[in-house]
Design a protein around this motif. Structure first.
Motif, PDB file in Angstrom:
ATOM      1  N   SER A 188       0.816  -1.218   0.000  1.00  0.00           N
ATOM      2  CA  SER A 188       0.000   0.000   0.000  1.00  0.00           C
ATOM      3  C   SER A 188       0.848   1.267   0.000  1.00  0.00           C
ATOM      4  N   SER A 189       2.110   1.142   0.406  1.00  0.00           N
ATOM      5  CA  SER A 189       2.986   2.326   0.402  1.00  0.00           C
ATOM      6  C   SER A 189       3.176   2.859  -1.003  1.00  0.00           C
ATOM      7  N   LEU A 218      -7.954   9.963   8.542  1.00  0.00           N
ATOM      8  CA  LEU A 218      -8.693  11.117   9.058  1.00  0.00           C
ATOM      9  C   LEU A 218      -9.660  11.685   8.012  1.00  0.00           C
ATOM     10  N   SER A 219      -9.209  11.754   6.757  1.00  0.00           N
ATOM     11  CA  SER A 219     -10.068  12.317   5.708  1.00  0.00           C
ATOM     12  C   SER A 219     -11.265  11.402   5.437  1.00  0.00           C
ATOM     13  N   GLN A 220     -11.024  10.084   5.394  1.00  0.00           N
ATOM     14  CA  GLN A 220     -12.138   9.154   5.185  1.00  0.00           C
ATOM     15  C   GLN A 220     -13.115   9.194   6.363  1.00  0.00           C
ATOM     16  N   SER A 221     -12.583   9.288   7.576  1.00  0.00           N
ATOM     17  CA  SER A 221     -13.446   9.385   8.761  1.00  0.00           C
ATOM     18  C   SER A 221     -14.251  10.678   8.735  1.00  0.00           C
ATOM     19  N   GLY A 222     -13.628  11.757   8.267  1.00  0.00           N
ATOM     20  CA  GLY A 222     -14.345  13.025   8.140  1.00  0.00           C
ATOM     21  C   GLY A 222     -15.499  12.932   7.163  1.00  0.00           C
ATOM     22  N   ILE A 272     -18.574   3.312   1.014  1.00  0.00           N
ATOM     23  CA  ILE A 272     -17.279   3.502   0.339  1.00  0.00           C
ATOM     24  C   ILE A 272     -16.274   4.146   1.283  1.00  0.00           C
ATOM     25  N   ASN A 273     -16.664   5.231   1.942  1.00  0.00           N
ATOM     26  CA  ASN A 273     -15.735   5.930   2.837  1.00  0.00           C
ATOM     27  C   ASN A 273     -15.425   5.121   4.082  1.00  0.00           C
ATOM     28  N   SER A 274     -16.384   4.343   4.556  1.00  0.00           N
ATOM     29  CA  SER A 274     -16.122   3.479   5.709  1.00  0.00           C
ATOM     30  C   SER A 274     -15.095   2.410   5.354  1.00  0.00           C
ATOM     31  N   THR A 275     -15.228   1.857   4.145  1.00  0.00           N
ATOM     32  CA  THR A 275     -14.247   0.870   3.679  1.00  0.00           C
ATOM     33  C   THR A 275     -12.866   1.503   3.555  1.00  0.00           C
ATOM     34  N   GLY A 276     -12.828   2.710   2.995  1.00  0.00           N
ATOM     35  CA  GLY A 276     -11.546   3.414   2.866  1.00  0.00           C
ATOM     36  C   GLY A 276     -10.921   3.710   4.208  1.00  0.00           C
ATOM     37  N   ALA A 277     -11.747   4.149   5.168  1.00  0.00           N
ATOM     38  CA  ALA A 277     -11.230   4.448   6.510  1.00  0.00           C
ATOM     39  C   ALA A 277     -10.694   3.183   7.173  1.00  0.00           C
ATOM     40  N   LEU A 278     -11.432   2.066   7.009  1.00  0.00           N
ATOM     41  CA  LEU A 278     -11.007   0.802   7.618  1.00  0.00           C
ATOM     42  C   LEU A 278      -9.687   0.315   7.027  1.00  0.00           C
ATOM     43  N   ILE A 279      -9.569   0.394   5.689  1.00  0.00           N
ATOM     44  CA  ILE A 279      -8.327  -0.047   5.029  1.00  0.00           C
ATOM     45  C   ILE A 279      -7.156   0.837   5.448  1.00  0.00           C
ATOM     46  N   PHE A 313      -6.841   2.696   8.110  1.00  0.00           N
ATOM     47  CA  PHE A 313      -6.534   2.487   9.527  1.00  0.00           C
ATOM     48  C   PHE A 313      -5.793   1.166   9.729  1.00  0.00           C
ATOM     49  N   THR A 314      -6.211   0.135   8.994  1.00  0.00           N
ATOM     50  CA  THR A 314      -5.540  -1.172   9.093  1.00  0.00           C
ATOM     51  C   THR A 314      -4.088  -1.070   8.645  1.00  0.00           C
ATOM     52  N   VAL A 315      -3.863  -0.390   7.518  1.00  0.00           N
ATOM     53  CA  VAL A 315      -2.495  -0.220   7.022  1.00  0.00           C
ATOM     54  C   VAL A 315      -1.648   0.537   8.047  1.00  0.00           C
ATOM     55  N   THR A 316      -2.210   1.598   8.631  1.00  0.00           N
ATOM     56  CA  THR A 316      -1.478   2.380   9.641  1.00  0.00           C
ATOM     57  C   THR A 316      -1.098   1.519  10.832  1.00  0.00           C
TER      58      THR A 316
END
Length: 495
Positions: free
Chosen positions: A112-113, A273-277, A296-303, A305-308
């Motif tokens: 993902s990097s 943070l942007s996806q959570s916003g 869509i944004n929840s999936t993006g936030a989850l992915i 956050f998982t990567v972080t």
């Protein structure tokens, strides 16, 4: 994002240097020096007013994409035609011991990097032609598709050629050498790779100063970042970015693999943070079709956050500075904002604090002898107030003090002289104590104390190191005295 742009320069320049040293292994021991030279070069270019032209910068991008597609195409052709020995890689379906969900997540996070950099499109939406959001979305889709093709192609070739990561040679360099050998195509691909990475570093120089300007306008960082240089660039932002990037390169010894995790975390935290916003936005506003967008944004936030989290778990030794520096930076920014707000409240004309009337002026002139410098200062002081001028002389010896008073009465009989005896041969302490005493008495009558300091200016600048800078010391001490005005009267020497 400020930290991320600093990392962008450090990572891009380090990666570009790796592409060069992969082609010329003899330069590998000079990685750090070469990277620093590139940063200095980019900093100087931007200070000189180099502007970004999309039409010009697009050509290296086209060359790079073309070169990689040629590499992937030729590599796949070699695989299909059986020119790649099958013993270079394990056959598909071979069981691998030790594979777990955590290992797969770690590989996913590392891969993902490669997505770092897509945030540049989101930041640059105001620069797109109308309709800006739609054009930016199309660009992002094109970028994602291109990234998926190139990344998948390189991974595919790396598997079939049995390429393994190396500290001294990049994967692309190994693939190119296996596919073409060390001929023109090899150096062409390495050259375009190095060029595109250096250009990627230059995007940090265009984005960091502008972001710093916006933060400075919002009073979160010093106003110095809003100042334009002679070439109309935000010089302070460019210089700070260059210095910070060099510090990072030195700290991590120019090793891209050490900088990438820190860079990735710096990107995926804003992604999260942007996806959570956006999740909060859809829940609050609930526009038409908001449920699909929320998913869509929840999936993006989850992915994100998982990567972080995976990066923190697997690369903690490399990314722990984020946990230290980000809170410190946020705290400092808020303290700066608090300071600017406090200054604004005190300077505003509508403030409730009443102005203090000034009925007169008491002028104090520190003197070290009877010279043209002192004479020039006294003449200036007399134009301000002829009645309340006090010359102050600090003496270390009683006999010298007596003789000075006698000479002063003959030289300046109309100016009152106060002599202060210093037991410890200190000028600052007795003088400031005297100024405080006069200021306290003057305040009772609404008088203002002005200290007029004589100072001679040598003809050449380097002559200053030959003289004690007592006038500067006096000024530094008195500037923080409340209700005391400090001014300097220069006397320019001619030789």
């Amino acid at each position: 994002m400020l930290v991320d742009y600093i990392l962008t320069v450090a990572v891009s320049v380090s990666a570009g240097t790796d592409a060069i040293t992969s082609a010329f292994p003899a330069l590998h021991s000079y990685n750090v020096i070469i990277a620093i030279i590139f940063v200095i070069f980019l900093t100087i270019l931007n200070l000189r007013g180099v502007t970004e032209s999309a039409s010009i910068l697009a050509y290296p991008v086209y060359l790079f994409v073309l070169a990689l597609f040629v590499l992937i195409g030729v590599g796949i052709y070699n695989i299909v035609t059986g020119q790649v020995p099958p013993d270079l890689h394990p056959s598909i379906g071979t069981p691998v011991a030790g594979i777990s969900l955590f290992i797969l997540l770690r590989a996913f996070a590392s891969g993902s990097s490669a997505l770092t950099g897509v945030e540049a499109i989101s930041n640059a939406i105001p620069n797109f032609k109308d309709p800006a959001p739609n054009n930016a979305a199309k660009t992002l889709l094109a970028m994602g598709a291109l990234l998926a093709l190139l990344f998948s192609g390189i991974v595919y070739l790396a598997y079939y050629y049995g390429i393994t990561p190396s500290e001294e040679v990049t994967v692309v360099s190994q693939l190119t050498e296996e596919t073409f050998g060390r001929n023109f195509m090899y150096f062409f691909i390495q050259g375009t790779t190095a060029l595109i990475l250096i250009l990627a570093a230059n995007t940090g120089y265009s984005a960091f100063p502008l972001l710093a300007v916006n933060l400075a306008k919002d009073k979160f960082i010093p106003r110095m970042f809003t100042i334009r240089g002679d070439r109309l660039g935000y010089s302070n932002g460019i210089i700070i970015l260059g210095i910070a990037s060099i510090i990072l390169i030195l700290a991590f010894k120019g090793q891209t693999e050490q900088l990438i995790p820190l860079y990735a975390v710096g990107v995926f935290i804003p992604f999260t943070l942007s996806q959570s916003g956006m999740i909060v936005k859809w829940i609050r506003e609930k526009p038409k079709g908001w449920v699909f967008r929320l998913v869509i944004n929840s999936t993006g936030a989850l992915i994100s956050f998982t990567v972080t989290i995976i990066f923190f778990l697997t690369k903690f030794a490399q990314v722990w500075p984020v946990l230290v520096f980000l809170p410190i930076i946020v705290f400092v920014f808020h303290q700066i904002k608090k300071h600017y707000d406090a200054v604004g409240d005190q300077l505003r004309l509508t403030t409730c604090e009443p102005s203090v009337p000034i009925n007169g002026n008491v002028i104090i002139v520190p003197v070290a002898g009877m010279t043209h410098v002192v004479e020039n200062t006294l003449n200036y002081a007399k134009t301000l107030s002829a009645e309340k001028i006090i010359a102050v002389y600090v003496a270390f010896d009683r006999e010298v003090e007596r003789k000075f008073e006698e000479k002063w009465k003959k030289w300046q009989p109309d100016v009152r002289l106060v002599t202060l005896h210093s037991h410890y041969r200190s000028i600052i302490h007795p003088l400031t104590k005297f100024v405080d005493t006069v200021e306290h008495k003057a305040r009772e009558s609404d008088y203002r104390v002005t200290v007029v300091i004589p100072q001679f200016i040598p003809k050449k600048g380097w002559h200053n190191i030959l003289h004690n800078q007592s006038s500067l010391l006096i000024r530094a001490y008195l500037l923080y005295r409340r209700d005391v005005v400090v001014t300097t009267v220069p006397y320019h020497l001619k030789k």
